[in-house]
Design an enzyme around this catalytic site. Structure first.
Site, PDB file in Angstrom:
ATOM      1  N   LYS A 196     -49.939  -2.538   0.829  1.00 28.98           N
ATOM      2  CA  LYS A 196     -50.023  -1.557  -0.253  1.00 28.98           C
ATOM      3  C   LYS A 196     -50.676  -0.274   0.245  1.00 28.98           C
ATOM      4  O   LYS A 196     -51.469  -0.315   1.183  1.00 28.98           O
ATOM      5  CB  LYS A 196     -50.901  -2.111  -1.391  1.00 28.98           C
ATOM      6  CG  LYS A 196     -50.279  -3.194  -2.217  1.00 28.98           C
ATOM      7  CD  LYS A 196     -51.226  -3.639  -3.323  1.00 28.98           C
ATOM      8  CE  LYS A 196     -50.610  -4.729  -4.178  1.00 28.98           C
ATOM      9  NZ  LYS A 196     -49.388  -4.321  -4.880  1.00 28.98           N
ATOM     10  N   ARG A 252     -45.022 -14.179  -7.554  1.00 31.23           N
ATOM     11  CA  ARG A 252     -43.906 -15.077  -7.903  1.00 31.23           C
ATOM     12  C   ARG A 252     -43.779 -16.203  -6.888  1.00 31.23           C
ATOM     13  O   ARG A 252     -43.325 -17.291  -7.218  1.00 31.23           O
ATOM     14  CB  ARG A 252     -42.618 -14.253  -8.035  1.00 31.23           C
ATOM     15  CG  ARG A 252     -42.141 -13.625  -6.769  1.00 31.23           C
ATOM     16  CD  ARG A 252     -41.194 -12.465  -7.006  1.00 31.23           C
ATOM     17  NE  ARG A 252     -41.878 -11.276  -7.520  1.00 31.23           N
ATOM     18  CZ  ARG A 252     -41.290 -10.114  -7.755  1.00 31.23           C
ATOM     19  NH1 ARG A 252     -39.985  -9.976  -7.550  1.00 31.23           N
ATOM     20  NH2 ARG A 252     -41.970  -9.092  -8.216  1.00 31.23           N
TER      21      ARG A 252
END
Ligand code: BES
Ligand code: MN
Ligand code: ZN
Length: 510
Positions: free
Chosen positions: A285, A359
């Protein structure tokens, strides 16, 4: 320690307190109900202040008047008149804002205690017990702060130790006592979730999170299993292990089992994302606001808080609380874009973005939950930036394979003050994650990101009734969005606990 909420069966003029909170609607020429009684005891002072427009009654406005008159007329030292806004706009949220504003003011005044009438239960026409629960809950939530890691302030703060709900009618007062108890339990569960989410990543590691869950469970007779790397390997939870592979902190998989007091109750599985820090991994990120990724375990925090609440309120449903916890970090051993893993239910996943790690860990966790035969599954996850773009910070995204379950949950969100909003989950999104090498891939880019993520998760719920809550925008508050006074500024909200509390009440009865 948080404040106790008690009920006093006296009239508003008789209650002895450093601060008595009454209310006023915006646009009313003169006070009514309890506020009228106070006005009369104060010789019409409140009426004069309304006439002079010092008191307007806008939502959350607070006017303090000191009682310098006859204590036989009015026993309270001070009165706070809180604005409820316009009568026709009154709802539970307005009650929360009013109660929270008053509680914060009492704290700032270092009064140690306060007494309040139950806003909305009179002229407001809100069901009295619900109004009482809402006032008590919002007051307690407003008084929460996380200051374990700060030196004591000078001058020291004076915590509010007691909140009194004033109700003269004995039958109502008895019902308010039950409401006050429930509110205390809910607020404590929210505080636990907030503490866990707010705690920095170097303190709230997967091991710490699991240990807190275990302590909560043990103190309440809730069954708790904690798995580490070895058990994850034995179980074939390769997705959780994959995300963990870049971290030197051990992963944890936690299973909490609360049993309803009576047999035959339905079972709700609640599954949380427990990424204790999300750097993105190899798909790193950008640095800006990366510190907020300590909150990436807010789903897991909500699970722990909710199981505590279920046990404390002895709710009539079985709760299977599950979370997977790990850091997501880059390293020489980290999982890489292009890697393929076999998950707990046997499906293979291609990881084309290591930052779509939530996920990935949820695949194993949901698949495990589904094997336990729950009647419904709700998962909570700070899953996608796309959800934040779509909904901002005032609603969690809700994606589901079951319209009835979703609409019940939506109603509960309205009552609890934790709005959820449906986003689409249709076959097309499943197409987006077809992989050339594995059964599915974990990312299809940013567009429609919340729906794509939910489609990925749907592969692991075994077609059971399921709602996925994307809490990326609601798990913590930031400096750039206005927050209501019952939420802490720039900190974890504990989102999900109040919603699940309301849902458990209704769903177990349905
Ligand atoms: N934890 C983040 C999602 C997030 C973003 C939470 C902002 C709170 C605030 C999640 O793991 C993530 O990185 N998602 C990616 C998915 C993408 C790579 C498909 C995202 O949303 O950018
Ligand atoms: Mn991520
Ligand atoms: Zn994440």
């Amino acid at each position: 320690m948080s404040a106790a909420v008690n009920v006093a069966r006296v009239s508003v003029t008789e209650i002895q307190t450093p601060l008595l909170v009454v209310n006023i609607f915006q646009g009313m020429a003169s006070p009514s109900g309890a506020t009228l009684a106070i006005d009369q005891a104060l010789g019409g002072l409140l009426s004069r202040l309304i006439e002079q427009r010092e008191i307007v009654g806008t939502l959350g406005e607070i006017t303090i008047v000191h009682n310098q008159g006859d204590r036989a007329q009015l026993a309270a030292d001070r009165v706070a008149v809180v604005g409820l806004g316009k009568l026709e706009e009154l709802d539970l949220e307005a009650i929360r804002v009013a109660a929270a504003s008053a509680a914060r003011r009492a704290r700032d005044l270092r009064l140690g205690r306060l007494a309040t009438i139950v806003h909305g239960a009179g002229a407001g026409g809100i069901e009295p017990e619900l109004a009482a629960r809402t006032v008590a809950e919002a007051s307690l939530l407003a008084l929460y702060s996380y200051d374990e890691l700060k030196s004591p302030p000078d001058p020291p703060t004076v915590p509010i130790e007691e909140i009194i709900l004033v109700e003269r009618d004995p039958e109502r007062a008895a019902r308010f006592e039950a409401a006050a108890h429930a509110a205390g339990v809910v607020a404590a569960a929210v505080a636990l979730a907030r503490d866990l989410s707010q705690g920095p990543g170097n303190l709230v590691t997967p091991t710490y999170l699991a240990e807190q869950a275990r302590q909560m469970a043990e103190s309440r007779g809730v069954a708790c299993e904690v798995w580490g790397k070895a058990e994850l390997r034995d179980q074939g939870m390769n997705a959780i292990l994959a995300v963990n592979s870049g971290s030197s902190e051990e992963p944890r998989f936690v299973i909490l089992r609360y049993r309803a007091p009576a047999d035959g109750a339905k079972t709700l599985a609640v599954v949380g994302k427990g990424i204790t820090f999300d750097s993105g991994g190899i798909s790193l990120k950008p640095a800006e606001h990366m510190e907020n990724m300590k909150h990436d375990m807010s789903g897991a925090a909500a699970v722990v808080g909710f199981v505590q609440l279920a046990a404390d309120l002895k709710l009539p449903l079985n709760v299977l609380g599950i979370f997977a916890a790990t850091e997501n970090l880059p390293s020489g051993s980290a999982y890489k874009p292009g890697d393929v893993f076999r998950t707990y239910n046997g499906k293979t996943i291609e990881v084309n973005n290591s930052d779509a790690e939530g996920r990935v860990i949820l695949s194993d966790a949901l698949a495990y939950a589904a094997t336990q035969g729950p009647d419904a599954i709700v998962d909570l996850a700070t899953l996608t930036g796309a959800c934040v773009v779509a909904l901002g910070h005032h609603a969690s995204g809700a994606l589901s394979n079951d319209d009835r379950l979703l609409s019940l949950l939506r109603e509960c969100g309205e009552v609890a003050g934790e709005q959820i909003w449906p986003l689409p989950l249709s076959r097309e999104y499943h197409k987006d994650i077809e992989s050339t090498i594995a059964d599915i891939k974990n990312s299809a880019g940013r567009e429609g990101g919340a729906s794509v993520a939910a489609a990925f998760l749907e592969n692991f719920v075994d077609e059971r009734p399921w709602v996925h809550l994307d809490i990326a925008g609601t798990a913590y508050t930031t400096g750039w969005v206005r927050v209501p006074p019952y939420q802490p500024p720039c900190a974890a909200t504990g989102v999900g606990v109040r919603l699940l509390a309301e849902f458990a009440r209704r769903w177990s009865a349905a």
